[in-house]
Design an enzyme around this catalytic site. Structure first.
Site, PDB file in Angstrom:
ATOM      1  N   ALA A  22      73.158  -1.957  47.593  1.00  0.00           N
ATOM      2  CA  ALA A  22      72.203  -1.001  48.172  1.00  0.00           C
ATOM      3  C   ALA A  22      72.699   0.438  48.139  1.00  0.00           C
ATOM      4  O   ALA A  22      71.893   1.363  48.199  1.00  0.00           O
ATOM      5  CB  ALA A  22      71.865  -1.424  49.600  1.00  0.00           C
TER       6      ALA A  22
ATOM      7  N   GLN B  91      76.203 -15.801  46.315  1.00  0.00           N
ATOM      8  CA  GLN B  91      74.907 -15.307  46.807  1.00  0.00           C
ATOM      9  C   GLN B  91      73.828 -16.394  46.712  1.00  0.00           C
ATOM     10  O   GLN B  91      72.960 -16.495  47.581  1.00  0.00           O
ATOM     11  CB  GLN B  91      74.519 -14.021  46.081  1.00  0.00           C
ATOM     12  CG  GLN B  91      75.507 -12.899  46.446  1.00  0.00           C
ATOM     13  CD  GLN B  91      75.114 -11.525  45.955  1.00  0.00           C
ATOM     14  OE1 GLN B  91      74.104 -11.358  45.263  1.00  0.00           O
ATOM     15  NE2 GLN B  91      75.909 -10.527  46.307  1.00  0.00           N
TER      16      GLN B  91
ATOM     17  N   VAL C  31      68.649  -8.230  39.127  1.00  0.00           N
ATOM     18  CA  VAL C  31      68.704  -7.023  38.303  1.00  0.00           C
ATOM     19  C   VAL C  31      70.113  -6.849  37.721  1.00  0.00           C
ATOM     20  O   VAL C  31      70.286  -6.424  36.584  1.00  0.00           O
ATOM     21  CB  VAL C  31      68.310  -5.782  39.143  1.00  0.00           C
ATOM     22  CG1 VAL C  31      68.482  -4.488  38.345  1.00  0.00           C
ATOM     23  CG2 VAL C  31      66.884  -5.915  39.656  1.00  0.00           C
TER      24      VAL C  31
ATOM     25  N   HIS D  94      67.748 -10.206  28.726  1.00  0.00           N
ATOM     26  CA  HIS D  94      67.810  -8.757  28.940  1.00  0.00           C
ATOM     27  C   HIS D  94      69.093  -8.252  28.290  1.00  0.00           C
ATOM     28  O   HIS D  94      70.136  -8.126  28.918  1.00  0.00           O
ATOM     29  CB  HIS D  94      67.784  -8.394  30.418  1.00  0.00           C
ATOM     30  CG  HIS D  94      68.130  -6.942  30.641  1.00  0.00           C
ATOM     31  ND1 HIS D  94      67.320  -5.919  30.202  1.00  0.00           N
ATOM     32  CD2 HIS D  94      69.209  -6.348  31.187  1.00  0.00           C
ATOM     33  CE1 HIS D  94      67.903  -4.765  30.488  1.00  0.00           C
ATOM     34  NE2 HIS D  94      69.045  -4.988  31.077  1.00  0.00           N
TER      35      HIS D  94
ATOM     36  N   ASP E 259      62.535  -3.791  29.936  1.00  0.00           N
ATOM     37  CA  ASP E 259      62.345  -3.927  28.480  1.00  0.00           C
ATOM     38  C   ASP E 259      60.852  -3.893  28.141  1.00  0.00           C
ATOM     39  O   ASP E 259      60.443  -3.271  27.164  1.00  0.00           O
ATOM     40  CB  ASP E 259      62.958  -5.249  28.012  1.00  0.00           C
ATOM     41  CG  ASP E 259      64.390  -5.386  28.488  1.00  0.00           C
ATOM     42  OD1 ASP E 259      65.285  -4.854  27.826  1.00  0.00           O
ATOM     43  OD2 ASP E 259      64.604  -5.996  29.558  1.00  0.00           O
TER      44      ASP E 259
END
Ligand code: NAI
Length: 327
Positions: free
Chosen positions: A12, A114, A131, A189, A161
């Protein structure tokens, strides 16, 4: 008024975080009538936690009417508590001399932890967007580490993209980008992604006919979209952040609120569509409705496209192989 939803964001205090949080808090992601509670995660290092405090001060100073609460955390088990949306932005960047395998392993550690935390404490309907790079493989790892959550709740960001490809096509045709529809980006990605405009339309007419230049497709368009991230680092001295945050907003907005039949690209765990093995976290063209996405079906894959899809799939399978022993 609506009950607030909980939105967790990791990394963050980073660049993307700084371009992302204010837009979530202003209602651009989930709607101008949806209050949000931000649950922000950073690494425990004092520098990161201090930077996070500064970002929180600025969020407070915006006096966003929809911002119903802000929390700062250094433990994913707290940051993900009851969260309805999780944007996993924080990741380990590639350091000097770091091999791809080291990068994958360092991130595998973060995303197994996570994923487990999401599995333990998040809302059972949590929508997860990864991300942080390598985004597809990190999302795959988080999904595999969260066996009690529906696998389709884990997604990776291909939207940047998709947006880059739309913008290049609009530029080529000299039309506003909003006129371009039915674009697909297949795969990882990474520079191997395959941006495919064979089905795209511009004001109801085929983009392929309007461009009619396979040499441009193979030798200009695909390399430009594939290497756009590198071009931005070269120009700016920093990696793309505002456009990445914008794509994250688009991805979550469309997933939560629906696309009204419009195609968008999401990295999702394959169900076997288009010959992509089950669970591979792969960019597909989708439409969304009622908080669910569906892969656009029945698209013909020609030989050129199959070659590109095979290449990006092979890269993803190589990444999955490299972390297999860590799962
Ligand atoms: P940044 O380095 O400015 O910020 C990352 C932040 O994440 C740092 O503040 C760091 O302390 C934090 N972080 C690292 N590990 C963490 C962990 N385990 N838990 C919580 N926080 C953690 O990087 P930036 O520019 O914000 O980019 C973030 C990630 O997004 C990078 O991995 C980048 O490669 C990726 N990215 C992905 C794109 C996509 O299209 N999928 C596009 C652009 C960037």
């Amino acid at each position: 008024s609506k009950k607030p939803v909980r939105v967790a964001v990791t990394g963050a205090a980073g660049q993307i975080g700084y371009a992302l949080l204010f837009r979530i808090a202003s209602g651009e992601m989930l709607g101008k009538d949806q209050p949000v509670i931000l649950q922000l995660l950073e690494i425990p290092a004092e520098k990161a936690q201090n930077a996070l405090k500064g970002v929180i001060m600025e969020l407070e100073d915006c006096a966003f009417p929809l911002l119903a609460g802000i929390e700062a955390h250094s433990d994913p088990m707290q940051a993900f508590k009851d969260t309805d949306y999780a944007l996993l932005v924080g990741a380990r960047p590639r350091g000097p001399g770091m091999e791809r395998a080291d990068l994958l392993a360092a991130n595998a550690q973060i995303f197994t932890a996570q994923g487990k935390a999401l599995n333990a404490v998040a809302s059972r309907n949590v929508k997860v967007l990864v991300v942080g790079n390598p985004a597809n493989t990190n999302a795959y790892i988080a999904m595999k580490s969260a066996p009690d959550l529906p696998r389709e709740n884990f997604t990776a960001m291909l939207r940047l993209d998709h947006n880059r490809a739309a913008s290049q096509i609009a530029h080529k045709l000299g039309v506003p980008v909003g006129d371009i529809e039915k674009l697909a980006v297949w795969g990882n990605h990474s520079p191997t992604m395959y941006a495919d405009y064979r089905f795209a339309q511009v004001n109801g007419k085929p983009v392929k006919d309007a461009i009619n230049d396979q040499d441009w497709n193979a030798n200009v368009f695909l390399p430009t979209v594939g290497k756009r991230g590198a071009a931005i680092i070269e120009a700016r001295g920093l990696s793309s952040a505002a456009s990445a945050a914008n794509a994250a907003i688009d991805h979550m907005h469309d997933w939560a609120l629906g696309t009204n039949g419009k195609w968008v690209t999401m990295g999702i765990p394959s169900n076997g569509d288009y010959g992509i093995p089950k669970d591979v976290m792969f960019g597909f063209p989708v439409t969304t409705e009622g908080g669910k996405y569906s892969v656009v079906q029945g698209l013909e894959i020609d030989a050129f496209s199959q070659g590109r899809i095979d290449k990006t799939l092979a890269e993803l399978q190589g990444e999955a192989d490299a972390v297999k022993h860590l799962l």
